[in-house]
Scaffold this motif. Structure first.
Motif, short mmCIF file in Angstrom:
data_model
loop_
_atom_site.label_atom_id
_atom_site.label_comp_id
_atom_site.label_asym_id
_atom_site.label_seq_id
_atom_site.Cartn_x
_atom_site.Cartn_y
_atom_site.Cartn_z
N ASP A 1 -3.63 -29.85 26.19
CA ASP A 1 -3.03 -31.14 26.56
C ASP A 1 -2.86 -31.23 28.07
O ASP A 1 -2.55 -30.24 28.75
N ASP B 1 9.78 -27.25 21.88
CA ASP B 1 10.23 -27.65 20.54
C ASP B 1 9.30 -28.68 19.91
O ASP B 1 9.53 -29.14 18.80
N GLU B 2 8.26 -29.07 20.63
CA GLU B 2 7.33 -30.07 20.13
C GLU B 2 5.96 -29.42 19.86
O GLU B 2 5.69 -28.29 20.29
N GLU B 3 5.12 -30.14 19.18
CA GLU B 3 3.78 -29.63 18.89
C GLU B 3 2.86 -29.95 20.07
O GLU B 3 2.09 -30.90 20.06
N VAL B 4 2.97 -29.12 21.10
CA VAL B 4 2.20 -29.32 22.32
C VAL B 4 1.35 -28.08 22.57
O VAL B 4 1.83 -26.94 22.46
N ASN B 5 0.10 -28.28 22.93
CA ASN B 5 -0.80 -27.18 23.24
C ASN B 5 -1.00 -27.13 24.75
O ASN B 5 -1.67 -28.00 25.33
#
Length: 324
Positions: free
Chosen positions: A266, A258-262
């Motif tokens: 990352d 639900d977060e902007e994580v790659n």
């Protein structure tokens, strides 16, 4: 044919009558009860339980409860006692005789021999003026207001009261002797009881090549591969010295979606749970289960005294080991 409601009505009456009988036992937790406990506490031999018929069945259970809670005991049938089994009784023993009427012939027949041997005699009956009560060194009353049997004949309330009084004796002695969970486990090595009390995390944890662990500089996608390959739904995260710095679980993965994580760019340190709950390899599996339930977590990392991960386990491992 009786109606279903009648069955339920009669069953409720039985429970009410027997509940009253058990509550009535508070009257008999007196100096006689305490003296009986003292006899058994001071006993250097065994507690020998004797009873006939239904009292015998209850006596067998009482003896088993004594034996498993730190008071060595066994049951002897009064009929067999009259034909040689009294040879098991010594002057160092305490004999607990059970008879609701206090006039059971098979029990009374062996009392003179028990007295001659010199064993302490505890009587448990519903009649303080019975022959058994008068011959005993101490008498514990188990009188009940009424039997649950509508005919007043089948032992029901009286056997329940006897069983409860036996448990009261066993638990009082357990406490007085300082009997512990580890002591209990020694007499229950088999089955779920033994497993709950004796199994330690060292016995069930995944270690060595089966331990999911990754460096904190690794990418998230690499952590996902480690989780998938080890099948525990989590991985330990360590620094360059191998010291645990975090934990990443399936739950954390759902959170970061639900977060902007790659996950391809990352590293795992940016999303891991820092300072996770850990355990020692010597922790009992039962303790670990309670810890996980209290914290609503599904797994634990096991560390050594330098905080380096040496194992991992999850709720499935607890279930598989038979601890639950």
């Amino acid at each position: 044919m009786p109606h279903a409601s009648k069955f339920k009505e009669l069953a409720a009456q039985v429970i009410d009558i027997e509940t009253t009988a058990v509550a009535n036992l508070h009257t008999y937790i007196d100096d006689h009860f305490a003296k009986a406990c003292q006899f058994m506490f001071d006993c250097s031999g065994r507690v020998i339980v004797i009873g006939m018929g239904k009292s015998g069945h209850i006596g067998g259970k009482i003896a088993a409860t004594f034996a498993s809670t730190g008071t060595p005991a066994f049951f002897v049938h009064p009929g067999e006692a009259s034909h040689g089994d009294l040879g098991m009784v010594t002057s160092q023993d305490v004999v607990l005789t059970i008879s609701n009427s206090g006039e059971t012939g098979e029990v009374l027949a062996i009392l003179p021999v028990i007295k001659r041997i010199g064993a302490k005699l505890i009587a448990m009956s519903g009649n303080t003026q019975s022959t058994l009560a008068k011959l005993a060194d101490v008498h514990i009353c188990i009188d009940v207001p009424q039997e649950a049997c509508p005919l007043g004949l089948a032992p029901t309330s009286s056997t329940t009261a006897t069983l409860v009084m036996g448990d009261a004796l066993a638990v009082a002695l357990l406490n007085a002797k300082g009997f512990t969970a580890d002591d209990f486990a020694l007499s229950h090595p088999g089955g779920s009881l033994g497993k709950r009390l004796l199994l330690r995390l060292a016995d069930i944890m995944h270690s060595g090549a089966r331990l999911p662990v990754i460096n904190e500089t690794a990418l998230i996608k690499e952590a996902l591969v480690e989780i998938s390959s080890k099948g525990l739904g989590m991985t330990a995260v360590v620094d360059n010295k191998g010291i645990l710095t975090g934990l990443f679980t399936d739950g954390d993965l759902r959170r970061i979606l639900d977060e902007e994580v790659n996950i391809h760019q990352d590293n795992i340190a940016s999303v891991m749970t820092k300072n996770p709950i850990v355990a020692s390899s010597e922790m009992l599996a039962a303790e670990a289960l309670k810890s996980m339930e209290d914290r609503s977590i599904n797994g634990l990392i096991i560390v050594d005294n330098t905080h380096r991960p040496i194992g991992a386990m999850n709720m499935h491992d607890i279930l598989k080991a038979g601890v639950i």
